[in-house]
Scaffold this active site. Structure first.
Site, PDB file in Angstrom:
ATOM      1  N   CYS A   1      14.899  44.864 -14.362  1.00 48.83           N
ATOM      2  CA  CYS A   1      16.003  45.631 -14.759  1.00 48.83           C
ATOM      3  C   CYS A   1      15.449  45.835 -16.353  1.00 48.83           C
ATOM      4  O   CYS A   1      15.002  44.859 -17.103  1.00 48.83           O
ATOM      5  CB  CYS A   1      17.211  45.013 -15.079  1.00 48.83           C
TER       6      CYS A   1
ATOM      7  N   ASP B   1       0.974  10.429   3.296  1.00 45.55           N
ATOM      8  CA  ASP B   1       1.523  11.554   4.125  1.00 45.55           C
ATOM      9  C   ASP B   1       0.290  12.260   4.682  1.00 45.55           C
ATOM     10  O   ASP B   1       0.087  13.354   4.455  1.00 45.55           O
ATOM     11  CB  ASP B   1       2.771  12.433   3.645  1.00 45.55           C
TER      12      ASP B   1
ATOM     13  N   CYS C   1      23.988  45.227 -15.172  1.00 44.32           N
ATOM     14  CA  CYS C   1      24.316  46.315 -16.005  1.00 44.32           C
ATOM     15  C   CYS C   1      24.212  47.679 -15.289  1.00 44.32           C
ATOM     16  O   CYS C   1      24.529  48.825 -15.920  1.00 44.32           O
ATOM     17  CB  CYS C   1      23.416  46.232 -17.101  1.00 44.32           C
TER      18      CYS C   1
ATOM     19  N   TYR D   1      -8.200   7.464   3.087  1.00 48.69           N
ATOM     20  CA  TYR D   1      -8.313   5.852   2.598  1.00 48.69           C
ATOM     21  C   TYR D   1      -8.062   5.054   3.573  1.00 48.69           C
ATOM     22  O   TYR D   1      -7.398   5.200   4.649  1.00 48.69           O
ATOM     23  CB  TYR D   1      -7.082   5.751   1.578  1.00 48.69           C
TER      24      TYR D   1
ATOM     25  N   LYS E   1      10.364   3.529   3.231  1.00 47.17           N
ATOM     26  CA  LYS E   1      10.243   5.017   2.921  1.00 47.17           C
ATOM     27  C   LYS E   1      11.190   5.460   1.898  1.00 47.17           C
ATOM     28  O   LYS E   1      12.081   4.941   1.364  1.00 47.17           O
ATOM     29  CB  LYS E   1      10.934   5.691   4.240  1.00 47.17           C
TER      30      LYS E   1
ATOM     31  N   CYS F   1      21.322  45.020 -21.208  1.00 48.49           N
ATOM     32  CA  CYS F   1      21.892  44.375 -20.190  1.00 48.49           C
ATOM     33  C   CYS F   1      22.474  42.896 -20.586  1.00 48.49           C
ATOM     34  O   CYS F   1      21.510  42.073 -21.394  1.00 48.49           O
ATOM     35  CB  CYS F   1      20.474  44.229 -19.118  1.00 48.49           C
TER      36      CYS F   1
ATOM     37  N   CYS G   1      20.434  47.251 -11.178  1.00 42.48           N
ATOM     38  CA  CYS G   1      20.637  45.716 -11.786  1.00 42.48           C
ATOM     39  C   CYS G   1      21.883  45.208 -11.529  1.00 42.48           C
ATOM     40  O   CYS G   1      23.204  46.007 -11.664  1.00 42.48           O
ATOM     41  CB  CYS G   1      20.592  45.795 -13.388  1.00 42.48           C
TER      42      CYS G   1
ATOM     43  N   LYS H   1       2.158   4.715   1.362  1.00 44.48           N
ATOM     44  CA  LYS H   1       2.267   5.233   2.551  1.00 44.48           C
ATOM     45  C   LYS H   1       1.781   6.888   2.317  1.00 44.48           C
ATOM     46  O   LYS H   1       2.713   7.446   1.867  1.00 44.48           O
ATOM     47  CB  LYS H   1       3.409   5.096   3.287  1.00 44.48           C
TER      48      LYS H   1
ATOM     49  N   GLU I   1       0.786  -1.356   0.256  1.00 45.77           N
ATOM     50  CA  GLU I   1       0.064   0.024   0.190  1.00 45.77           C
ATOM     51  C   GLU I   1       0.950   1.260   0.108  1.00 45.77           C
ATOM     52  O   GLU I   1       2.003   1.259   0.667  1.00 45.77           O
ATOM     53  CB  GLU I   1      -0.966   0.030   1.129  1.00 45.77           C
TER      54      GLU I   1
HETATM   55  S1  IVH Z   1      -0.740   0.847   8.957  1.00 46.66           S
HETATM   56  C1  IVH Z   1      -0.036  -1.390  12.342  1.00 46.66           C
HETATM   57  N1  IVH Z   1      -1.004   1.509   6.377  1.00 46.66           N
HETATM   58  O1  IVH Z   1       1.929   5.801   8.722  1.00 46.66           O
HETATM   59  C2  IVH Z   1       0.038  -0.719  11.517  1.00 46.66           C
HETATM   60  N2  IVH Z   1      -0.149   3.202   8.236  1.00 46.66           N
HETATM   61  O2  IVH Z   1       4.216   5.121  10.401  1.00 46.66           O
HETATM   62  C3  IVH Z   1      -0.175   0.548  11.665  1.00 46.66           C
HETATM   63  N3  IVH Z   1       0.109   5.265   7.211  1.00 46.66           N
HETATM   64  O3  IVH Z   1       0.234   6.181  11.882  1.00 46.66           O
HETATM   65  C4  IVH Z   1      -0.442   1.651  10.173  1.00 46.66           C
HETATM   66  N4  IVH Z   1      -0.304   5.127   5.187  1.00 46.66           N
HETATM   67  O4  IVH Z   1      -0.639   7.185   9.846  1.00 46.66           O
HETATM   68  C5  IVH Z   1      -0.721   1.759   7.635  1.00 46.66           C
HETATM   69  N5  IVH Z   1      -1.366   2.066   4.050  1.00 46.66           N
HETATM   70  C6  IVH Z   1      -0.855   2.550   5.637  1.00 46.66           C
HETATM   71  C7  IVH Z   1      -0.504   3.837   5.698  1.00 46.66           C
HETATM   72  C8  IVH Z   1      -0.080   3.975   7.098  1.00 46.66           C
HETATM   73  C9  IVH Z   1      -0.062   5.893   6.029  1.00 46.66           C
HETATM   74  C10 IVH Z   1       0.705   6.223   8.419  1.00 46.66           C
HETATM   75  C11 IVH Z   1      -0.247   6.140   9.768  1.00 46.66           C
HETATM   76  C12 IVH Z   1       0.475   5.343  10.761  1.00 46.66           C
HETATM   77  C13 IVH Z   1       2.001   5.796  10.180  1.00 46.66           C
HETATM   78  C14 IVH Z   1       2.930   4.539  10.942  1.00 46.66           C
END
Ligand code: IVH
Length: 677
Positions: A432, A118, A417, A227, A320, A438, A414, A116, A114
């Site tokens: 300028c 932000d 020039c 999500y 990451k 220039c 400037c 991750k 999945e």
């Molecule tokens: S699973 C036990 N899935 O990342 C598992 N977390 O560093 C708990 N996050 O607090 C989280 N996308 O805010 C999971 N697809 C995803 C995620 C996700 C973002 C964030 C979440 C969590 C943090 C952990």
């Protein structure tokens, strides 16, 4: 009568929730936004007249209600854990090896992958299918009650779909990430800036700031999204839920909770690494920010066998991406003069590795930006480099400011020039005004003139142009065509061979098109598309040069400002002389045949291009559409007639679908072109 009202309200609520589900969860809107808005308005009117009949799952409840005084605390029924991090393939392999060893009987494990997101972790508690409580993660044990705010998020259902105890248990906690999509983030920051408020450094902070509003009306206006990524606490769930994590995600989706379409189930660690690379490649095309990929052992019995360590599960890991924000020192500010005379402060930084590359320069845009940041030379600054975007300074770390920090002073004349600088009222840019007198503007204009989309002269790099100007060998674009191979061969890093090649390339570049020539002149606000429109409209350079403001305004994309810049450019004797000179030196282009009006099959049609076009470049596709009479716009609106969706099309495609706009694939477009050769 009252029964009729009740029925209408229920029907409207159900229809609107169905539309929401189609839009946010299935990603397949069936009606235009306007229709949704119309129905919502009728519902609100009915509810206002009959407040006793407002249903708890009514979409009208998504606009925010009474402001709170403070957030109350919520104790999580199950702790909300965090994730261990992996920073490279080696860390990932070690993670897989540990799992294989602990599970003993399996060599190849199934993982759910999945993006991750932000954003912010949120818990959604559904009781008998109704959303009764939403909470932040807090410290993992105790979070804050943000129910009122979460209810305003359009894609989060107030009521689960399906039947109690058949499709979902009596208590179901869905967990996931609340986030602010990138376009909403940019819009919010523009508004913050315009209102003189502090801008958010990244979408995550903006999402957090938007969720932690005591007045849920503010949250409602921010366009947050969600999500789901796991199931937390459940009651009475015997045999209702899948024992595969992926399976559970699909179940949540069936219940109406949005599931990220990128989520995938794969076999083995190598496939995880391939997935990671695939997501990294499409990261910039996603409509939201991510900072890595999460991998989870898919089987729940296996997850249970592996268990937890401290605050993180053993069965999941976050791989990451390299950090996009880092801190470094602002060592110096230099002022660069661009092609149009704009004086831009450029930050020279102590080199820092951010977003996967070493950064030592960042733009500071203009004086307003310097004031907004309150930055001084010597400060520690936070640098952000997202994707292929130019690195930005997002903030100053004030508690690290040294006593020696120096105020940044904008130059009074400037820096190249020494001519006076001018600032037009209402514009942030300081310029300028010396034009091609220039040296900096001359160099940049020449670079533009020979660039790929203009005259496309091979082998004439920036350094060579700088040197030619410094040695006074070139004073106008026309001088380029008077260079001789012998002079060029004497320049640094040039030899006879490369000099001869350059002269040949200059000769070749003399045959161009009217549009490329006009673009190459570097008239302010006249980009490639405008130059093409001018060429197609007027057909000859003479006519463009002599066009009065009224006739310029007839050209698509040309407004008052562009017309003013065109008139001003062509009125200048110096520019006229350079053009005459260039033509005398043999610059030429094919005569453009006027297009018979019956050939303009796309006259009055507005097109939008999105995604990656594999066969035709974006610019060529645009030019071809325009040559058939179409307007090509940058964003989808109710006025769009057709969206050409290439690969990896994103939010524009969704919007076009929701508006009922005709959608073409690249092949559809090519087939159309073939028919209208
Ligand atoms: S699973 C036990 N899935 O990342 C598992 N977390 O560093 C708990 N996050 O607090 C989280 N996308 O805010 C999971 N697809 C995803 C995620 C996700 C973002 C964030 C979440 C969590 C943090 C952990």
């Amino acid at each position: 009568m009252t029964l009729a009202i009740q029925t209408s309200i229920t029907e409207l609520v159900n229809t609107l929730n169905e539309y929401n589900h189609q839009y946010y969860v299935l990603d397949e809107p069936t009606v235009p936004d306007a229709e949704y808005d119309r129905l919502l308005l009728s519902l609100k009117e009915l509810e206002a007249a009959n407040p006793g009949y407002i249903l708890p799952n009514s979409p009208s409840q998504k606009v925010g209600g009474v402001a709170l005084k403070a957030f109350t605390q919520v104790e999580h029924k199950l702790p909300m854990l965090s994730l261990d991090n992996a920073f490279n393939a080696g860390d990932m392999q070690a993670f897989d090896k540990r799992n294989v060893e602990r599970l003993m009987d399996k060599q190849i494990l199934t993982y759910c992958c999945e993006p991750k997101l932000d954003g912010l972790a949120v818990s959604l508690m559904y009781q008998d299918g109704l959303l009764v409580q939403a909470a932040t993660r807090g410290d993992g044990k105790i979070g804050e009650d943000i129910t009122e705010n979460v209810k305003t998020i359009r894609c989060i259902p107030l009521q689960l779909r399906g039947e109690l105890n058949k499709d979902y248990p009596s208590v179901l906690e869905a967990r996931g990430e609340v986030f602010l999509p990138t376009d909403g983030f940019e819009r919010l920051n523009q508004a913050q800036k315009a209102a003189g408020n502090k801008m958010f450094a990244n979408p995550r902070n903006a999402a957090a700031g938007s969720l932690r509003q005591l007045d849920s009306k503010i949250t409602a206006a921010r366009g947050l999204a969600f999500y789901a990524y796991s199931i937390g606490y459940i009651e009475d769930a015997e045999n209702l839920l899948s024992d595969s994590h992926y399976g559970r995600m699909v179940q949540l989706k069936q219940l109406g909770l949005p599931m990220n379409p990128e989520v995938a189930k794969v076999e083995g660690i190598d496939a995880c690494l391939t997935y990671y690379q695939g997501i990294a490649d499409k990261r910039n095309a996603l409509s939201y920010e991510i900072d890595g990929v999460v991998f989870k052992i898919d089987s729940l019995p296996e997850q249970n066998k592996l268990g937890f360590v401290a605050k993180a599960p053993r069965w999941a890991i976050a791989h990451k991406f390299p950090a996009q924000e880092e801190m470094t020192i602002l060592e110096e500010v230099e002022f660069q003069v661009g092609r149009t005379g704009a004086v831009t402060p450029v930050a020279r930084l102590a080199p820092v590795f951010v977003g996967g590359v070493t950064v030592s320069n960042a733009t500071l845009h203009n004086a307003d930006e310097i004031n907004r940041l309150g930055v001084k030379v010597g400060d520690s600054v936070v640098i952000r480099r997202a994707g292929d975007v130019i690195p930005q300074i997002v903030s100053v770390v004030l508690n690290r400011r040294p006593e020696t920090a120096k105020e940044i002073r904008f130059p009074e004349c400037c820096p190249v020039c020494s001519s006076d600088l001018e600032q037009i009222e209402g514009e942030a840019v300081i310029r300028c005004g010396a034009g091609l007198f220039c040296q900096a503007q001359l160099k940049e204009s020449l670079k533009h003139f020979v660039s790929r989309k203009a005259l496309n002269v091979d082998g004439l790099g920036d350094k060579l142009i700088d040197a030619l100007v410094d040695k006074k060998m070139v004073k106008t674009p026309a001088d380029l065509f008077r260079l001789d191979a012998f002079d060029v061969a004497c320049m640094d890093r040039m030899g006879q061979k490369s000099a001869a090649k350059l002269i040949e390339a200059l000769e070749k570049a003399k045959s161009t098109t009217l549009a490329k020539f006009v673009y190459g002149l570097g008239i302010r606000e006249v980009g490639e598309a405008t130059a093409l429109n001018l060429a197609l409209h007027f057909l000859t350079l003479d006519k463009i040069m002599q066009a009065k403001e009224e006739s310029l305004l007839e050209v698509p994309d040309v407004g008052n400002i562009v017309a003013m810049h065109l008139n001003k450019f062509f009125a200048e004797a110096h520019n006229q002389a350079v053009i005459t000179d260039l033509l005398a030196l043999g610059i030429n282009w094919p005569v453009i045949e006027p297009v018979a009006s019956e050939d303009l099959v796309l006259a009055d049609k507005t097109f939008v291009l999105t995604g990656t076009l594999n066969n035709l470049g974006r610019n060529d596709a645009k030019a071809k559409l325009q040559s058939l009479g179409a307007k090509v716009a940058g964003s989808v609106s109710a006025k769009t007639d057709c969206l050409v969706a290439g690969e990896k099309a994103g939010s524009k495609l969704t919007k076009a679908q929701s508006l009922g706009v005709t959608i073409w694939t690249e092949d559809d477009m090519l087939a159309f072109f073939a028919k209208h050769e």
